[in-house]
Write a protein that holds these residues in place. Structure first.
Motif, PDB file in Angstrom:
ATOM      1  N   ARG A 280     -49.674-143.089  62.936  1.00 12.86           N
ATOM      2  CA  ARG A 280     -51.047-144.513  62.144  1.00 12.86           C
ATOM      3  C   ARG A 280     -51.119-144.626  60.688  1.00 12.86           C
ATOM      4  O   ARG A 280     -50.976-144.989  59.974  1.00 12.86           O
TER       5      ARG A 280
ATOM      6  N   TYR B  43     -40.542-149.457  63.657  1.00 15.63           N
ATOM      7  CA  TYR B  43     -41.626-148.901  64.878  1.00 15.63           C
ATOM      8  C   TYR B  43     -41.990-149.261  66.464  1.00 15.63           C
ATOM      9  O   TYR B  43     -42.212-150.241  66.779  1.00 15.63           O
TER      10      TYR B  43
ATOM     11  N   PRO C 146     -44.449-148.225  69.199  1.00 15.15           N
ATOM     12  CA  PRO C 146     -45.885-148.583  69.607  1.00 15.15           C
ATOM     13  C   PRO C 146     -45.904-147.978  71.204  1.00 15.15           C
ATOM     14  O   PRO C 146     -44.527-147.676  71.861  1.00 15.15           O
TER      15      PRO C 146
ATOM     16  N   LYS D 249     -47.984-148.965  73.541  1.00 14.33           N
ATOM     17  CA  LYS D 249     -47.442-149.237  74.503  1.00 14.33           C
ATOM     18  C   LYS D 249     -47.219-150.355  74.057  1.00 14.33           C
ATOM     19  O   LYS D 249     -48.294-150.485  73.179  1.00 14.33           O
ATOM     20  N   LEU D 250     -47.445-152.075  75.133  1.00 21.73           N
ATOM     21  CA  LEU D 250     -47.343-153.378  74.367  1.00 21.73           C
ATOM     22  C   LEU D 250     -47.968-154.463  75.850  1.00 21.73           C
ATOM     23  O   LEU D 250     -46.695-154.193  76.654  1.00 21.73           O
TER      24      LEU D 250
ATOM     25  N   LEU E  20     -49.043-157.570  77.434  1.00 13.42           N
ATOM     26  CA  LEU E  20     -49.062-159.102  76.557  1.00 13.42           C
ATOM     27  C   LEU E  20     -49.720-159.947  77.677  1.00 13.42           C
ATOM     28  O   LEU E  20     -49.459-159.537  78.914  1.00 13.42           O
ATOM     29  N   ASP E  21     -50.503-160.651  77.689  1.00  9.93           N
ATOM     30  CA  ASP E  21     -51.092-161.717  78.357  1.00  9.93           C
ATOM     31  C   ASP E  21     -50.298-162.210  79.195  1.00  9.93           C
ATOM     32  O   ASP E  21     -49.048-162.922  79.170  1.00  9.93           O
ATOM     33  N   SER E  22     -50.504-162.464  80.767  1.00 12.39           N
ATOM     34  CA  SER E  22     -49.202-163.338  81.343  1.00 12.39           C
ATOM     35  C   SER E  22     -49.154-164.990  80.828  1.00 12.39           C
ATOM     36  O   SER E  22     -48.310-165.207  81.914  1.00 12.39           O
TER      37      SER E  22
ATOM     38  N   PHE F  11     -38.822-161.964  72.505  1.00 14.27           N
ATOM     39  CA  PHE F  11     -39.581-161.466  71.662  1.00 14.27           C
ATOM     40  C   PHE F  11     -38.460-160.803  70.678  1.00 14.27           C
ATOM     41  O   PHE F  11     -39.283-160.020  69.958  1.00 14.27           O
TER      42      PHE F  11
ATOM     43  N   THR G 176     -40.603-159.837  66.665  1.00 11.98           N
ATOM     44  CA  THR G 176     -41.214-158.907  66.084  1.00 11.98           C
ATOM     45  C   THR G 176     -39.496-158.775  65.173  1.00 11.98           C
ATOM     46  O   THR G 176     -39.864-158.160  63.876  1.00 11.98           O
TER      47      THR G 176
ATOM     48  N   TRP H   5     -53.496-167.324  75.236  1.00  7.69           N
ATOM     49  CA  TRP H   5     -53.028-165.463  75.069  1.00  7.69           C
ATOM     50  C   TRP H   5     -53.633-164.765  74.185  1.00  7.69           C
ATOM     51  O   TRP H   5     -53.744-163.277  74.901  1.00  7.69           O
TER      52      TRP H   5
ATOM     53  N   ARG I  63     -56.877-163.811  74.721  1.00  5.75           N
ATOM     54  CA  ARG I  63     -57.942-164.239  75.881  1.00  5.75           C
ATOM     55  C   ARG I  63     -59.693-164.726  75.009  1.00  5.75           C
ATOM     56  O   ARG I  63     -60.403-163.550  74.587  1.00  5.75           O
TER      57      ARG I  63
ATOM     58  N   ARG J  32     -45.253-167.452  63.083  1.00  7.77           N
ATOM     59  CA  ARG J  32     -44.757-166.514  63.427  1.00  7.77           C
ATOM     60  C   ARG J  32     -45.698-165.506  63.030  1.00  7.77           C
ATOM     61  O   ARG J  32     -45.800-164.514  64.349  1.00  7.77           O
TER      62      ARG J  32
ATOM     63  N   LEU K 265     -46.457-162.641  65.511  1.00  9.78           N
ATOM     64  CA  LEU K 265     -46.806-161.372  66.146  1.00  9.78           C
ATOM     65  C   LEU K 265     -48.756-160.763  65.779  1.00  9.78           C
ATOM     66  O   LEU K 265     -47.592-159.753  66.938  1.00  9.78           O
TER      67      LEU K 265
ATOM     68  N   LEU L 129     -48.624-161.050  70.220  1.00 11.68           N
ATOM     69  CA  LEU L 129     -47.994-159.889  70.642  1.00 11.68           C
ATOM     70  C   LEU L 129     -48.372-157.899  70.261  1.00 11.68           C
ATOM     71  O   LEU L 129     -48.613-157.554  71.308  1.00 11.68           O
ATOM     72  N   HIS L 130     -48.916-157.717  68.860  1.00 11.74           N
ATOM     73  CA  HIS L 130     -49.061-156.208  68.833  1.00 11.74           C
ATOM     74  C   HIS L 130     -49.511-156.284  66.965  1.00 11.74           C
ATOM     75  O   HIS L 130     -48.930-156.251  66.353  1.00 11.74           O
TER      76      HIS L 130
ATOM     77  N   LEU M 168     -47.711-154.337  64.696  1.00 12.90           N
ATOM     78  CA  LEU M 168     -45.722-154.393  64.726  1.00 12.90           C
ATOM     79  C   LEU M 168     -46.145-155.296  63.624  1.00 12.90           C
ATOM     80  O   LEU M 168     -45.640-155.355  62.717  1.00 12.90           O
TER      81      LEU M 168
ATOM     82  N   VAL N 238     -46.696-153.730  60.358  1.00 13.56           N
ATOM     83  CA  VAL N 238     -44.975-152.522  59.712  1.00 13.56           C
ATOM     84  C   VAL N 238     -45.075-153.549  59.436  1.00 13.56           C
ATOM     85  O   VAL N 238     -43.991-153.162  58.203  1.00 13.56           O
TER      86      VAL N 238
END
Lengths: 248, 261
Positions: free
Chosen positions: A54, A76, A78, A80-81, A83-85, A94, A98, B29, B31, B147, B151, B154-155, B158, B161
């Motif tokens: 990191r 990169y 990571p 784990k990722l 995602l909320d359902s 996706f 990204t 999404w 929470r 976007r 992003l 999502l993470h 990411l 970066v």
């Protein structure tokens, strides 16, 4: 393509120290990564591998020392990722988000990664190994010069792990990326890495996999001190035939 | 016969729902439901402080909402408490102090019920302008940062970066949420504000296959709920804010019947 150590490195970490909540996580770590080189970080839990990754990506600040990256895209992957359902997101979409790429580019990348069958699957429905391969495809879509992977083979079965390491070797060969990764998968690391950095808050030892695996510090870290109980590992100098007879 | 006050109510409610729908998707999404509820409770303190120091209730709500957002982030990092605990502490402390300050500044409980349940039929021309400006600004910011918002959702690493300032994007989302809650207060009131964010988005989840579709369906569902709620309130003399939320609940229930694709 052999690593070219005469050119300027893609990534330079100089005397990096990171402290968290008064505890030292990394101490005076040095690291260099050149184009076309695969460097693997190994070390026990809590050794600071993820912290080092990191910091190398500029995601956390160093308390001391410096990190410099050569210009160019960074990929990169990571650990784990989640995602909320409630987020409706297909794998193809996706990748588009990204990697900032078109649908066609995302579809082509999925075919190349052998993931064409999950193109329209919801990201949340992927298995651990599949989602990691999607994350890797997303990183590669960015056409990185520097590729950083945090435990990419976790959750993969043996054949998927072998595929992954072959893919990394191909990526290095074709694109000349520098690849930095964290792995627990010692046997694969030793076979497929140019340089191993054995980390336990500081750099214990570093070098070619062969020399590191014979280093006493490495032995202490992964097999306990000499004389104490060690995890039993053995090297095969023979094979068994179907009847169980030893063939040399 | 369409009265002016009804048209203003329909326009204000519709515009609020138009921006609350897409924003509510991010609340789901990421929470952030408890966070939204905390902002809604804190809004009462904003209104009361607005009276006390003589600024508009909207400005007061926005100021307090931003302070609560920053306090939530800081407390989570320092106090080693789970975020639901931190948010409940902030919600209830600001609500209590809000009611106390309101009792000092306003004549006995005059507007309290209006703040708790909203008063969409009392929307003035100036109120409508403020709602319209907020909705337009909110939609514009959501579109421009779409976007980057996705992003970061999502993470965050990411996104970072990729050169996205994850903290700035998170703050933008908190700001948008504060704005939308401030305008929704007059529509459905602090007790029901969160439902305007999450019910249309939750209903949209059942039918949408992309984030954009979910945002669009949520906006339409929210506007439909506003129109239906107003109509119900007109026919049966229901309180309007609760009628809107009840209509949104019916839409959500109907969405459950849709076979998940």
């Amino acid at each position: 393509m052999p690593p070219d150590s005469t050119a300027a490195p893609l990534l330079t970490v100089r005397s990096l120290s990171v402290r968290r909540a008064g505890r030292s996580v990394l101490e005076r770590v040095d690291l260099e990564l050149h184009a076309g080189e695969i460097v693997t970080l190994i070390g026990p839990n809590g050794a600071g591998k993820t912290t080092l990754v990191r910091a190398a990506l500029g995601l956390i600040k160093a308390d001391h020392g410096a990190v410099t990256r050569a210009p160019g895209a960074v990929g990169y992957v990571p650990q784990k990722l989640h995602l909320d359902s409630t987020l409706p997101l297909t794998v193809a979409r996706f990748l588009c988000i990204t990697a900032g790429c078109s649908r066609a580019a995302a579809a082509a990348a999925l075919v190349e990664a052998g993931l064409a069958h999950v193109k329209n699957t919801a990201f949340q429905q992927l298995s651990g190994g599949e989602s990691r391969r999607v994350l890797l495809a997303a990183a590669l879509l960015r056409k990185p010069r520097l590729l950083v992977l945090d435990e990419p083979s976790a959750g993969m079965d043996v054949s998927a792990q072998r595929d992954l390491w072959e893919l990394l070797a191909r990526v290095r060969e074709r694109r000349g990326c520098g690849i930095l990764l964290v792995s627990h998968d010692l046997h694969m690391v030793m076979a497929a890495t140019d340089r191993v950095v054995c980390l336990n808050r500081h750099v214990c030892c570093t070098g070619h996999p062969e020399s590191v695996s014979r280093h006493p510090r490495y032995f202490e870290l992964f097999h306990g001190a000499p004389g104490s109980i060690a995890v039993y590992t053995h090297r095969h100098d023979h094979q068994h035939d179907l009847a169980g007879q030893v063939r040399r | 016969m369409a009265e002016d006050f009804l048209l203003r109510a329909l326009a204000a409610g519709g515009l609020t729902a138009l921006v609350a729908g897409p924003l509510g998707c991010f609340v789901l999404w990421r929470r952030m439901v408890y966070f939204g509820a905390a902002l809604a409770h804190a809004a009462l303190l904003g209104i009361a402080l607005g009276f006390l120091i003589g600024v508009s209730p909207q400005a007061g709500m926005l100021g307090v909402a931003l302070l609560v957002s920053l306090a939530a982030v800081a407390l989570e990092e320092r106090a080693q408490l789970a975020s639901d605990t931190v948010l409940a502490i902030l919600a209830h402390s600001t609500l209590a102090v809000g009611i106390i300050v309101l009792s000092l500044t306003a004549p006995a409980q005059s507007g309290l019920l209006g703040y708790l349940f909203g008063d969409i039929l009392a929307v003035s021309g100036a109120d409508l302008l403020w709602v319209a400006v907020t909705a337009a600004a909110g939609l514009l910011l959501l579109a421009v940062f779409w976007r980057r918002l996705l992003l970061v959702t999502l993470h965050p690493d990411l996104a970072a970066v990729d050169g996205v300032h994850a903290t700035a994007v998170r703050l933008l989302l908190m700001l948008l949420l504060s704005l939308v809650i401030a305008v929704s207060m007059q529509i459905v009131g602090l007790l029901l504000v969160v439902s305007l964010l999450i019910l249309p988005a939750a209903a949209a989840r059942r039918v949408a296959r992309t984030p954009e579709a979910m945002a669009a369906v949520a906006a339409v569902a929210g506007m439909a709920a506003v129109a239906a709620g107003l109509q119900l309130s007109l026919w049966f003399d229901f309180p309007t804010g609760p009628a809107i939320v009840a209509a949104a609940t019916v839409l959500f229930a109907l969405s459950l019947a849709v076979r998940r694709r």
